[in-house]
Design a protein around this motif. Structure first.
Motif, mmCIF file in Angstrom:
data_model
loop_
_atom_site.group_PDB
_atom_site.id
_atom_site.type_symbol
_atom_site.label_atom_id
_atom_site.label_comp_id
_atom_site.label_asym_id
_atom_site.label_seq_id
_atom_site.Cartn_x
_atom_site.Cartn_y
_atom_site.Cartn_z
ATOM 1 N N ALA A 1 7.670 4.804 -14.184
ATOM 2 C CA ALA A 1 8.641 4.071 -13.376
ATOM 3 C C ALA A 1 7.929 3.101 -12.443
ATOM 4 N N ALA A 2 8.612 2.014 -12.115
ATOM 5 C CA ALA A 2 8.035 1.008 -11.223
ATOM 6 C C ALA A 2 7.642 1.622 -9.880
ATOM 7 N N LYS A 3 8.458 2.544 -9.389
ATOM 8 C CA LYS A 3 8.175 3.217 -8.109
ATOM 9 C C LYS A 3 6.879 4.027 -8.212
ATOM 10 N N THR A 4 6.657 4.697 -9.344
ATOM 11 C CA THR A 4 5.447 5.487 -9.556
ATOM 12 C C THR A 4 4.226 4.575 -9.572
ATOM 13 N N VAL A 5 4.322 3.473 -10.301
ATOM 14 C CA VAL A 5 3.197 2.538 -10.394
ATOM 15 C C VAL A 5 2.926 1.913 -9.030
ATOM 16 N N SER A 6 3.981 1.584 -8.301
ATOM 17 C CA SER A 6 3.824 1.039 -6.959
ATOM 18 C C SER A 6 3.098 2.041 -6.059
ATOM 19 N N ASN A 7 3.469 3.313 -6.159
ATOM 20 C CA ASN A 7 2.798 4.360 -5.383
ATOM 21 C C ASN A 7 1.355 4.557 -5.837
#
Length: 183
Positions: free
Chosen positions: A123-129
């Motif tokens: 997920a984009a949120k995971t990659v951002s984190n």
């Protein structure tokens, strides 16, 4: 002719700097000026002028050093997550690049790492984190003078939409309670 300040007020030190620059330019003209030769010349010059050893860190060595600090100052969960992200980046760039100088890590490599994580289905949120500890480690290197500028500034940040959750309806709650009673 090319004029360049040695930034030295002591004549002896200024001559040493000028001599080292002259030697390195001479080597560059005959093709013997490699990155290794440049580092050696700079390390010797720095030693002569400051009396201190010039530190060159590899990407892996710097990330390992940062992870040691995280292990001492943060919780096990944070250490594990940061470690997994760091190892993922090092694996992505390859063992040769991981042993390259820290300052050679590029924003393009980090961007390709992030893009690859998205392509793998994260997920984009995971990659951002995932990019946060990398950015923190590189910003620390910048603060400590190991990097002139962190390459994270040129990495495109991901647009992350917040997840919205609706509360359970009365019917869903009663279904949950019935299901729990049968367990």
């Amino acid at each position: 002719q090319h004029f360049c300040s040695t930034k030295q007020t002591d004549r002896t030190k200024a001559l040493a700097v000028a001599s080292a620059i002259e030697d390195s330019l001479g080597k560059a003209k005959v093709g013997g000026f490699t990155e290794t030769a440049a580092r050696s010349i700079l390390a010797n010059l720095y030693q002569q002028i400051s009396g201190q050893t010039l530190r060159f860190k590899t990407i892996r060595a710097w990330f390992d050093e940062c992870l040691c600090r995280v292990e001492k100052t943060r919780g096990k969960t944070t250490y594990s997550r940061y470690g997994a992200v760091a190892e993922g980046l090092l694996r992505f760039i390859g063992s040769d690049r991981a042993e390259a100088p820290l300052e050679s890590l590029t924003s393009d490599e980090i961007q390709r790492f992030a893009d690859n994580r998205l392509e793998e289905g994260r997920a984009a949120k995971t990659v951002s984190n995932d990019l946060k500890p990398i950015g923190k480690f590189l910003k620390d290197a910048e603060r400590k003078g190991l990097l002139l500028k962190s390459p994270m500034g040129a990495v495109e940040t991901l647009e992350v939409e917040g997840e919205t959750r609706d509360p359970f309806s009365e019917g869903e709650l009663s279904t949950l309670q019935i299901g729990r009673a049968h367990v």
